[in-house]
Design a protein around this motif. Structure first.
Motif, PDB file in Angstrom:
ATOM      1  N   ARG A  63      -3.703 -13.798  -8.186  1.00 28.68           N
ATOM      2  CA  ARG A  63      -4.519 -14.823  -7.540  1.00 28.68           C
ATOM      3  C   ARG A  63      -3.688 -16.060  -7.228  1.00 28.68           C
ATOM      4  O   ARG A  63      -3.774 -16.616  -6.133  1.00 28.68           O
ATOM      5  CB  ARG A  63      -5.676 -15.178  -8.477  1.00 28.68           C
ATOM      6  CG  ARG A  63      -6.720 -16.057  -7.841  1.00 28.68           C
ATOM      7  CD  ARG A  63      -7.846 -16.256  -8.827  1.00 28.68           C
ATOM      8  NE  ARG A  63      -8.872 -17.131  -8.308  1.00 28.68           N
ATOM      9  CZ  ARG A  63      -9.877 -17.575  -9.046  1.00 28.68           C
ATOM     10  NH1 ARG A  63      -9.991 -17.196 -10.303  1.00 28.68           N
ATOM     11  NH2 ARG A  63     -10.778 -18.383  -8.524  1.00 28.68           N
ATOM     12  N   PRO A  94      -3.345 -11.106  -2.376  1.00 27.64           N
ATOM     13  CA  PRO A  94      -4.224 -10.477  -1.381  1.00 27.64           C
ATOM     14  C   PRO A  94      -3.965 -11.000   0.036  1.00 27.64           C
ATOM     15  O   PRO A  94      -3.930 -10.236   0.993  1.00 27.64           O
ATOM     16  CB  PRO A  94      -5.628 -10.852  -1.866  1.00 27.64           C
ATOM     17  CG  PRO A  94      -5.474 -11.058  -3.332  1.00 27.64           C
ATOM     18  CD  PRO A  94      -4.099 -11.679  -3.498  1.00 27.64           C
ATOM     19  N   GLN A 133      -3.809  -4.957  -1.750  1.00 27.37           N
ATOM     20  CA  GLN A 133      -5.166  -4.564  -2.123  1.00 27.37           C
ATOM     21  C   GLN A 133      -5.067  -3.480  -3.189  1.00 27.37           C
ATOM     22  O   GLN A 133      -4.393  -2.471  -2.989  1.00 27.37           O
ATOM     23  CB  GLN A 133      -5.922  -4.031  -0.903  1.00 27.37           C
ATOM     24  CG  GLN A 133      -7.387  -3.807  -1.195  1.00 27.37           C
ATOM     25  CD  GLN A 133      -8.149  -3.209  -0.021  1.00 27.37           C
ATOM     26  OE1 GLN A 133      -7.570  -2.609   0.862  1.00 27.37           O
ATOM     27  NE2 GLN A 133      -9.455  -3.369  -0.041  1.00 27.37           N
ATOM     28  N   VAL A 134      -5.705  -3.704  -4.326  1.00 29.23           N
ATOM     29  CA  VAL A 134      -5.684  -2.701  -5.391  1.00 29.23           C
ATOM     30  C   VAL A 134      -7.053  -2.033  -5.454  1.00 29.23           C
ATOM     31  O   VAL A 134      -8.069  -2.686  -5.654  1.00 29.23           O
ATOM     32  CB  VAL A 134      -5.330  -3.325  -6.756  1.00 29.23           C
ATOM     33  CG1 VAL A 134      -5.385  -2.270  -7.852  1.00 29.23           C
ATOM     34  CG2 VAL A 134      -3.941  -3.948  -6.700  1.00 29.23           C
ATOM     35  N   VAL A 135      -7.064  -0.720  -5.226  1.00 27.13           N
ATOM     36  CA  VAL A 135      -8.306   0.040  -5.156  1.00 27.13           C
ATOM     37  C   VAL A 135      -8.431   0.873  -6.431  1.00 27.13           C
ATOM     38  O   VAL A 135      -7.598   1.739  -6.683  1.00 27.13           O
ATOM     39  CB  VAL A 135      -8.286   0.976  -3.926  1.00 27.13           C
ATOM     40  CG1 VAL A 135      -9.582   1.754  -3.837  1.00 27.13           C
ATOM     41  CG2 VAL A 135      -8.052   0.169  -2.651  1.00 27.13           C
ATOM     42  N   PRO A 136      -9.448   0.606  -7.253  1.00 26.11           N
ATOM     43  CA  PRO A 136      -9.552   1.358  -8.506  1.00 26.11           C
ATOM     44  C   PRO A 136      -9.919   2.819  -8.242  1.00 26.11           C
ATOM     45  O   PRO A 136     -10.477   3.142  -7.195  1.00 26.11           O
ATOM     46  CB  PRO A 136     -10.699   0.657  -9.239  1.00 26.11           C
ATOM     47  CG  PRO A 136     -11.500   0.003  -8.177  1.00 26.11           C
ATOM     48  CD  PRO A 136     -10.559  -0.328  -7.067  1.00 26.11           C
ATOM     49  N   TYR A 137      -9.546   3.667  -9.155  1.00 28.79           N
ATOM     50  CA  TYR A 137     -10.003   5.054  -9.062  1.00 28.79           C
ATOM     51  C   TYR A 137     -10.770   5.374 -10.325  1.00 28.79           C
ATOM     52  O   TYR A 137     -10.583   4.745 -11.357  1.00 28.79           O
ATOM     53  CB  TYR A 137      -8.855   6.021  -8.849  1.00 28.79           C
ATOM     54  CG  TYR A 137      -7.781   6.025  -9.915  1.00 28.79           C
ATOM     55  CD1 TYR A 137      -6.575   5.370  -9.703  1.00 28.79           C
ATOM     56  CD2 TYR A 137      -7.964   6.701 -11.118  1.00 28.79           C
ATOM     57  CE1 TYR A 137      -5.592   5.375 -10.667  1.00 28.79           C
ATOM     58  CE2 TYR A 137      -6.966   6.720 -12.083  1.00 28.79           C
ATOM     59  CZ  TYR A 137      -5.790   6.045 -11.860  1.00 28.79           C
ATOM     60  OH  TYR A 137      -4.816   6.057 -12.812  1.00 28.79           O
ATOM     61  N   GLY A 138     -11.638   6.355 -10.238  1.00 27.62           N
ATOM     62  CA  GLY A 138     -12.475   6.650 -11.402  1.00 27.62           C
ATOM     63  C   GLY A 138     -12.045   7.907 -12.107  1.00 27.62           C
ATOM     64  O   GLY A 138     -11.837   8.925 -11.477  1.00 27.62           O
ATOM     65  N   HIS A 188     -15.657   8.339 -14.955  1.00 27.64           N
ATOM     66  CA  HIS A 188     -15.691   6.879 -14.930  1.00 27.64           C
ATOM     67  C   HIS A 188     -17.053   6.389 -15.401  1.00 27.64           C
ATOM     68  O   HIS A 188     -17.172   5.416 -16.117  1.00 27.64           O
ATOM     69  CB  HIS A 188     -15.427   6.439 -13.487  1.00 27.64           C
ATOM     70  CG  HIS A 188     -15.149   4.986 -13.337  1.00 27.64           C
ATOM     71  ND1 HIS A 188     -15.862   4.182 -12.488  1.00 27.64           N
ATOM     72  CD2 HIS A 188     -14.240   4.187 -13.908  1.00 27.64           C
ATOM     73  CE1 HIS A 188     -15.399   2.947 -12.559  1.00 27.64           C
ATOM     74  NE2 HIS A 188     -14.416   2.924 -13.411  1.00 27.64           N
ATOM     75  N   VAL A 234      -8.556  -3.700 -13.817  1.00 30.15           N
ATOM     76  CA  VAL A 234      -8.757  -3.904 -12.387  1.00 30.15           C
ATOM     77  C   VAL A 234     -10.049  -4.690 -12.268  1.00 30.15           C
ATOM     78  O   VAL A 234     -11.098  -4.230 -12.737  1.00 30.15           O
ATOM     79  CB  VAL A 234      -8.864  -2.562 -11.618  1.00 30.15           C
ATOM     80  CG1 VAL A 234      -9.119  -2.822 -10.143  1.00 30.15           C
ATOM     81  CG2 VAL A 234      -7.594  -1.732 -11.799  1.00 30.15           C
ATOM     82  N   ASP A 235      -9.968  -5.875 -11.698  1.00 28.55           N
ATOM     83  CA  ASP A 235     -11.136  -6.743 -11.528  1.00 28.55           C
ATOM     84  C   ASP A 235     -11.904  -6.936 -12.832  1.00 28.55           C
ATOM     85  O   ASP A 235     -13.132  -6.891 -12.864  1.00 28.55           O
ATOM     86  CB  ASP A 235     -12.065  -6.191 -10.432  1.00 28.55           C
ATOM     87  CG  ASP A 235     -11.355  -6.179  -9.085  1.00 28.55           C
ATOM     88  OD1 ASP A 235     -10.717  -7.177  -8.769  1.00 28.55           O
ATOM     89  OD2 ASP A 235     -11.419  -5.156  -8.370  1.00 28.55           O
ATOM     90  N   ASN A 295     -12.145  -5.022 -15.414  1.00 26.95           N
ATOM     91  CA  ASN A 295     -12.520  -3.826 -16.164  1.00 26.95           C
ATOM     92  C   ASN A 295     -11.309  -3.348 -16.953  1.00 26.95           C
ATOM     93  O   ASN A 295     -10.436  -2.644 -16.425  1.00 26.95           O
ATOM     94  CB  ASN A 295     -13.013  -2.728 -15.224  1.00 26.95           C
ATOM     95  CG  ASN A 295     -14.262  -3.154 -14.478  1.00 26.95           C
ATOM     96  OD1 ASN A 295     -15.254  -3.520 -15.084  1.00 26.95           O
ATOM     97  ND2 ASN A 295     -14.188  -3.154 -13.160  1.00 26.95           N
ATOM     98  N   GLU A 343      -8.960   0.034 -16.915  1.00 28.08           N
ATOM     99  CA  GLU A 343      -9.090   0.737 -15.643  1.00 28.08           C
ATOM    100  C   GLU A 343      -7.787   0.661 -14.849  1.00 28.08           C
ATOM    101  O   GLU A 343      -7.035  -0.300 -14.964  1.00 28.08           O
ATOM    102  CB  GLU A 343     -10.217   0.091 -14.846  1.00 28.08           C
ATOM    103  CG  GLU A 343     -10.650   0.875 -13.636  1.00 28.08           C
ATOM    104  CD  GLU A 343     -11.991   0.356 -13.106  1.00 28.08           C
ATOM    105  OE1 GLU A 343     -11.972  -0.376 -12.117  1.00 28.08           O
ATOM    106  OE2 GLU A 343     -13.038   0.671 -13.710  1.00 28.08           O
ATOM    107  N   ARG A 357      -3.032  -0.176  -2.213  1.00 26.13           N
ATOM    108  CA  ARG A 357      -3.181   0.425  -0.880  1.00 26.13           C
ATOM    109  C   ARG A 357      -1.843   0.358  -0.157  1.00 26.13           C
ATOM    110  O   ARG A 357      -1.254  -0.717  -0.046  1.00 26.13           O
ATOM    111  CB  ARG A 357      -4.258  -0.331  -0.102  1.00 26.13           C
ATOM    112  CG  ARG A 357      -4.753   0.397   1.131  1.00 26.13           C
ATOM    113  CD  ARG A 357      -5.918  -0.380   1.749  1.00 26.13           C
ATOM    114  NE  ARG A 357      -6.642   0.382   2.756  1.00 26.13           N
ATOM    115  CZ  ARG A 357      -6.475   0.217   4.071  1.00 26.13           C
ATOM    116  NH1 ARG A 357      -5.621  -0.668   4.511  1.00 26.13           N
ATOM    117  NH2 ARG A 357      -7.178   0.939   4.928  1.00 26.13           N
ATOM    118  N   TYR A 405      -6.434 -15.588 -18.390  1.00 24.96           N
ATOM    119  CA  TYR A 405      -7.890 -15.733 -18.425  1.00 24.96           C
ATOM    120  C   TYR A 405      -8.363 -15.421 -19.839  1.00 24.96           C
ATOM    121  O   TYR A 405      -7.910 -14.461 -20.444  1.00 24.96           O
ATOM    122  CB  TYR A 405      -8.564 -14.733 -17.478  1.00 24.96           C
ATOM    123  CG  TYR A 405      -8.340 -14.974 -16.008  1.00 24.96           C
ATOM    124  CD1 TYR A 405      -8.185 -16.260 -15.505  1.00 24.96           C
ATOM    125  CD2 TYR A 405      -8.317 -13.908 -15.121  1.00 24.96           C
ATOM    126  CE1 TYR A 405      -8.008 -16.464 -14.147  1.00 24.96           C
ATOM    127  CE2 TYR A 405      -8.135 -14.107 -13.761  1.00 24.96           C
ATOM    128  CZ  TYR A 405      -7.980 -15.377 -13.272  1.00 24.96           C
ATOM    129  OH  TYR A 405      -7.807 -15.574 -11.934  1.00 24.96           O
TER     130      TYR A 405
END
Lengths: 538, 392
Positions: A69, A74, A79-84, A100, A228-229, A231, A234, A239, A535
């Motif tokens: 951030r 970004p 872009q980070v796309v989570p996978y389940g 997931h 990730v975000d 979680n 995770e 991308r 954080y």
């Protein structure tokens, strides 16, 4: 006067993060890269036309969100796309799916053992306690327990406070966690072999230890403490492949005026009167700067690009004894279509996550036995993903890219250098492993990049191909990383620093070492601290 | 069975939606049963941002407005100049009551010379009736007669082109183009509520299931997924879209005086055309423009990672506003809040504080998170506007 205030050696993610913060602070910074492309082990390359591989690191979770951030990654294209979830396919044709979705995960575990399904709650809570302890310290330098400096004492007090907050039982758990084997740890919770085997993989990835070797439980934690975000635990895909991380960091760095110089192979860090003066390149050029930061691993830093005559003998000894054992290899495969797997529908969400084939801790331990014997595993553990199921940019439509992380692969074959024939043998053992569960897999292969520790060391520069720049065992963590007395990013020479994964908090695409090192450099220059804090979790 | 005998209506896509809704998480949207999520909110959200997401928006209120006075009528009702809306174009609109307070927002589609469709968040039959007095227009509620899908995300154009919609990449934002689909008209608009490249498809309900099937077949190689209302909510906050009923109270629902908002107070002043002839609320809005607004709508970038849901916004110790929508934005990686701030606070760049309460294991914690007023949404990619549409 020198053209630069700082030279960073190595345009991996930590070197770029370090450079970005120093440049943001107003310093003139150059990041030098030996290869014609940046990224180090955080790279995407098009080795087969139309297909982009995440050649080394392949998934993303540890990358500190505060840095993402703060450096506006970004905006610079990340872009980070989570996978389940994920799946372990079994020799008997069944599989264990790690969904997931919590309820689905419970039902799937209960299919094997209701007790295990229920014990997972206890396991998840216990692991979460450990991540809560460690996460706040990722974006801090490790306190030196032998120091009497106020800052060290304060940091130590904070660490001790968090530790003591866990209570007697929590303390005992923590010590257990940091010293135990992942196999023993999982045995305390689960009875089903395939469930344990599925979880245990995270305890050995990148590590020259087996599932029953002490210390591997921590490695599991190391793979669990990212998010990730928000979680925790995770993982996701960058991308465009992991190179997108390095590219975004590079753009951020350049937006602050930083310069990246590729094809700049450093021969030596130059030192005069006990002070760093810059670097000499292999091509004979010299670049001056009062500060040089090494993103290389500790062995390369102290045994390769520094003159032993410039170093205290104790540092040379420690660098030589530093544990950085190669344990893994990687196959990147261009596929003509989505392979089918036995008894697992093509649209199953389980296939979007990690796929494994080692269905028992015994098989995992046997795979390690091969490493000890000085050869690659004949029944290898693979961490296999097909990111093109959620990322449309890495292969043409309808085509796929497969990333196969392989354990184990020793740095040398029975004491000898890897040969091309060895590499072919290693590749075959992996392809055979996959095709044992996927009848059409081999027919879909269009191109395969195979990387043994030999290729990883030669191309990326990681000694012995160790992906973490040094084993993540307790003796090499916190104030012992890379070694005692040098764990706060400062080298033995004035003006010389370290910022790679060989420093706290260690390997993985985290960017924390780079940021933490920048904080120390800025402190030494008496410039304001601009590195974000972590954080809070609660 | 009579329609009124069931609690919840089903959209024309229901058989397909139900089959795709793996986790059975259903909600109620305008009396229709619609998925809150299909399989995983986070992954559905990322389908919209990385590949293609499909949202069933059939329950959206739709009104056909036709007749010789249709344009005049709409121009009188809406704050924008509706005479400027060309055939096969769409306009985002808001409309007010006489006090200049927002009734609702929506979109107007100009389908032909004297043919319009109004999509609104709330039911608008009553207001449309009273506003239409004296105009030669016919107003028909066609909500149930038009099935609609939003197809959103970077591979949406590729998906729809693969489905046979030739030349779609030439469609500009807010353009409409009609295609043939099994003998019926498939109307496609380059519109959406996600802030990404995206389209909305409008078709007669009898063809809805075929459309869904063909769309998902064509989209397979472009990694198409359905998405539900929870994922949509994250996407719309990330891209700065306000929602009626959430970010402002619709004036017709108002009970307590003073709690409605004008378009100027919602950051929607750009939709108000004072140069055109009279429209509902014009006098009040003109006065507001002269004497000043009571509130300012702001998008805040909040420190930390705790969403500032329902937070009070402080300037120093003084409470100056409150949050109406908040979300951690997974693509922009920022913690965004929409807030209504009392004037004169909330200018671009101003530093404020969000008073956030959050719970962990039944323990509530209060944090005072610094936040900054942004000058626009945190997610606004070039591909959203680019024409011809880029191939992801």
């Amino acid at each position: 006067m020198d053209k630069y205030d700082v030279i960073v050696i190595g345009a991996g993610h930590n070197g770029l993060t370090n450079g970005a913060y120093l440049a943001k602070s107003g310093l003139r910074v150059a990041v030098l890269e030996r290869n014609p492309y940046i990224g180090g082990a955080t790279v995407s390359r098009e080795l087969h036309k139309g297909w982009f591989y995440s050649n080394c690191s392949y998934v993303c979770s540890l990358l500190r969100p505060e840095i993402t951030r703060d450096l506006e990654l970004p905006r610079h294209g990340l872009q980070v796309v989570p996978y389940g979830g994920g799946v372990t396919m079994m020799r008997n044709g069944d599989h264990f799916g790690n969904y997931h979705d919590h309820d689905r995960q419970y039902r799937e575990m209960a299919r094997f053992s209701k007790r295990d399904a229920n014990a997972y709650e206890r396991y998840a809570a216990d692991v979460m306690k450990q991540t809560r302890l460690i996460r706040p310290f990722l974006l801090k330098r490790p306190p030196d327990p032998t120091s009497l400096k106020l800052r060290d004492l304060k940091d130590l007090a904070e660490f001790a406070g968090a530790f003591l907050d866990m209570g007697e039982e929590g303390l005992a758990d923590t010590i257990r966690f940091w010293t135990k084997s992942v196999g023993d740890y999982l045995d305390e919770y689960f009875e089903t072999d395939v469930i344990k085997a599925h979880m245990a993989g995270s305890g050995i990835i990148g590590t020259a230890l087996g599932v029953y070797s002490p210390g591997t439980a921590y490695v599991l934690l190391h793979h669990y403490m990212g998010d990730v975000d928000g979680n925790v635990g995770e993982w996701g895909f960058a991308r465009g492949g992991m190179g997108a991380v390095a590219d975004a960091l590079a753009k951020s760095f350049q937006s602050f005026g930083g310069e990246i110089i590729c094809d700049a192979d450093v021969d030596q860090i130059t030192i005069k009167n006990g002070k760093t003066t810059g670097v000499a390149l292999k091509n004979g050029n010299e670049i001056g700067a009062p500060i040089v930061v090494s993103n290389l691993d500790p062995k390369r830093t102290f045994l390769d690009v520094m003159d032993p005559a410039d170093l205290p003998e104790e540092v040379i000894k420690k660098a030589e004894k530093f544990k950085i054992r190669g344990s893994s290899g990687k196959l990147n495969i261009a596929l003509d279509g989505l392979p089918t797997f036995n008894n697992l529908p093509n649209d199953s969400p389980l296939r979007v996550g990690e796929m494994h084939f080692s269905d028992s801790l015994t098989r995992l331990e046997r795979a390690y036995d091969d490493w000890k014997d000085g050869t690659w595993s004949k029944d290898p553990y693979v961490d296999m993903l097909i990111p093109t199921q959620v990322d449309p940019t890495m292969a043409p439509p309808g085509k796929h890219m497969m990333s196969v992380f392989v354990q184990y692969a020793p740095p040398k074959i029975e004491g000898e250098e890897w040969t091309d024939a060895d590499k072919d043998g290693f590749e075959k053992s992996v392809l055979d492993q996959i095709s044992a569960y996927s009848p059409d897999f081999k027919d879909l292969i269009l191109h395969c990049e195979t990387r043994t520790p030999r290729e990883i060391e030669a191309e990326v520069g990681l000694t012995e191909g160790n992906i973490f720049q040094g084993e993540l065992t307790f003796d090499q963590l916190l104030f012992n990383r890379p070694f005692p007395g040098y764990a706060q990013y400062r080298g033995p020479i004035k003006g010389m620093y370290m910022c790679g994964s060989g420093t706290h908090p260690g390997g993985g695409v985290m960017a924390a070492p780079g940021a933490n090192a920048a904080r120390e450099i800025l402190a030494d220059l008496k410039r304001p601290d601009i590195i974000p804090g972590g954080y809070a979790d609660d | 069975m009579n329609e009124n005998d069931v609690m919840m209506l089903k959209t024309p896509f229901h058989s397909r939606v139900e089959a795709a809704c793996e986790i059975n998480l259903w909600g109620n949207w305008m009396g229709y049963t619609t998925p809150d999520a299909y399989f995983d909110v986070e992954l559905e959200y990322f389908a919209v941002r990385s590949t293609t997401g499909v949202f069933d928006l059939s329950p959206m209120n739709k009104y056909r407005i036709s007749g010789p006075d249709a344009a005049h009528f709409l121009d009188r009702m809406m704050t924008r100049n509706m005479h400027k809306l060309a055939i096969d174009r769409v306009a985002y609109v808001v409309w007010c009551n006489d006090a200049g307070q927002l009734m609702d927002d929506g979109t107007v589609f100009r389908l032909a010379e004297n043919e319009y469709r109004l999509c609104s968040y709330a039911k608008a039959n009553d207001w449309l009736y009273w506003c239409s007095l004296g105009f030669d227009v016919t107003i028909t509620d066609e909500t149930a007669e038009v099935a609609a899908l939003a197809v959103q995300g970077p591979t949406s154009c590729s998906t729809l082109t693969a489905m046979g919609l030739e030349g779609l990449e030439e469609l500009k934002p807010f353009d409409i183009r009609n295609y043939r689909f099994d003998g019926e008209i498939l109307s496609v608009s380059r519109t959406g509520f996600t802030g990404d490249l995206g389209y909305e498809l409008w078709i007669t309900p009898s063809k809805a299931e075929d459309l869904w099937d063909r769309l998902f077949e064509a989209g397979k190689q472009f990694l198409i997924k359905p998405f539900g209302s929870h994922a949509l909510d994250i996407a719309r906050i990330e891209t700065g879209f306000v929602q009626a009923g959430v970010d402002f109270v619709m004036a017709q629902d108002l009970i307590r005086p003073g709690r409605s908002r004008s378009p100027l107070e919602m950051g929607l002043g750009w939709l108000v055309d004072f140069e055109k002839t009279h429209f509902n609320g014009r006098r009040a809005l003109l006065k507001e423009r002269e004497t000043g607004s009571r509130y300012r709508f702001v998008i805040l970038d909040v420190d930390g990672n705790k969403p500032a849901d329902h937070s009070f916004i402080l300037k120093g110790d003084k409470q100056v506003g409150n949050v109406t929508s908040a979300a951690w934005c997974p693509t922009a990686k920022s913690n965004v809040a929409f807030a209504q701030i009392e004037m004169p606070y909330g200018e671009f760049g101003e530093e404020l504080t969000a008073e956030i309460y959050y719970e962990r294991e039944l323990h509530w914690t209060r944090v005072l998170a610094p936040c900054r007023v942004l000058d626009g949404p945190v997610f606004n990619p070039g591909r959203r506007r680019q024409t011809p549409a880029v191939a992801f």
